[in-house]
Design an enzyme around this catalytic site. Structure first.
Site, PDB file in Angstrom:
ATOM      1  N   ASP A   9     -22.543   0.184 -40.930  1.00  0.00           N
ATOM      2  CA  ASP A   9     -21.375  -0.170 -40.421  1.00  0.00           C
ATOM      3  C   ASP A   9     -20.876  -1.504 -41.105  1.00  0.00           C
ATOM      4  O   ASP A   9     -21.663  -2.008 -42.005  1.00  0.00           O
ATOM      5  CB  ASP A   9     -21.732  -0.874 -38.921  1.00  0.00           C
ATOM      6  N   ASP A  11     -17.938  -3.863 -40.641  1.00  0.00           N
ATOM      7  CA  ASP A  11     -17.441  -5.045 -40.034  1.00  0.00           C
ATOM      8  C   ASP A  11     -18.422  -5.839 -39.298  1.00  0.00           C
ATOM      9  O   ASP A  11     -19.178  -5.362 -38.453  1.00  0.00           O
ATOM     10  CB  ASP A  11     -15.992  -4.866 -39.179  1.00  0.00           C
TER      11      ASP A  11
END
Length: 234
Positions: A9, A11
């Site tokens: 991922d 953010d």
């Protein structure tokens, strides 16, 4: 190390989105002529934005709608006659320039890229996420970027992970691991797709969800050792 494909991922896992978000929001308000926004303006924006992203992940709103609507609702709540479309444009432009790395992100990507292939999995806006990665200094260690916008489906939908793994040089369920901060998107997505996961949990939050991470870390400098430990345990 049994893993050869590392899906990260972006953010709040590799990039500090919260820091970038506040910097970009403040810059946007100044560009619109609001030099002293009220104390509640940014928190209200965050709450509205979070609700809209959840609705997007559930498939009930589009990303184009979300990008403008979060500003429209914020301005309406504070009775501000500001242009939501202009705010959206300015904010996204700023977001790609205000990149802040999570501590240890670069070292981790360097070490895992030596073990296999790194791919980015994100529900963010495609061209903005690509620009942010290019600005971050991480790009040389990343093989591919999978975005929900390009795919047409968002995490945790298994169709997003099917799309993602087709981009990899090679893929096996046993040899792939997801590293992410969100139980409801990253970890649940891994569970549904049948691959291992590492929950990045710097806030040491309790897991009250149905998502089951294979391992949990509180700092990025713990990830490599934790994944290697899983390999030994297997």
């Amino acid at each position: 190390m049994k893993y050869t494909l590392f899906l990260f991922d972006l953010d709040d896992t590799l990039l500090d989105f919260r820091a970038s978000e506040q910097l970009s929001f403040t810059r946007t308000m100044r560009e619109l002529g609001l030099h002293e926004p009220g104390a509640a303006l940014f928190p209200d924006y965050q709450a509205i934005n979070l609700d809209l992203w959840k609705r997007f992940e559930q498939g009930t709103v589009t990303k184009d709608f979300l990008k403008v609507e979060r500003f429209r609702q914020t301005f309406a709540a504070h009775r501000l006659e500001l242009d939501a479309e202009a705010a959206s444009r300015l904010y996204l432009e700023s977001l790609s320039e205000t990149v802040v790395l999570i501590d240890g992100a670069l070292r981790l990507c360097e070490s895992l890229a030596a073990c296999g292939e790194i791919g980015i999995i994100t529900n963010g806006v495609d061209h903005i996420q690509r620009r942010r990665i290019a600005s971050s200094g991480l790009g040389g260690h990343i093989s591919f970027i999978a975005t929900s916008e390009a795919c047409g489906h968002a995490k945790p939908d298994s169709r997003f992970f099917e799309y993602t793994t087709r981009m990899a040089r090679s893929f096996s369920h046993a040899g792939t691991v997801i590293v992410g901060d969100r139980l409801d998107a990253d970890i649940l997505g891994a569970n549904r797709y049948g691959i291992d996961s590492c929950w990045f949990n710097p806030g040491r939050l309790a897991n009250a969800s149905q998502a089951l991470p294979t391992c949990e870390v509180h700092r990025l400098d713990q990830v490599h050792a934790s994944l290697a430990g899983l390999a030994r345990a297997a």
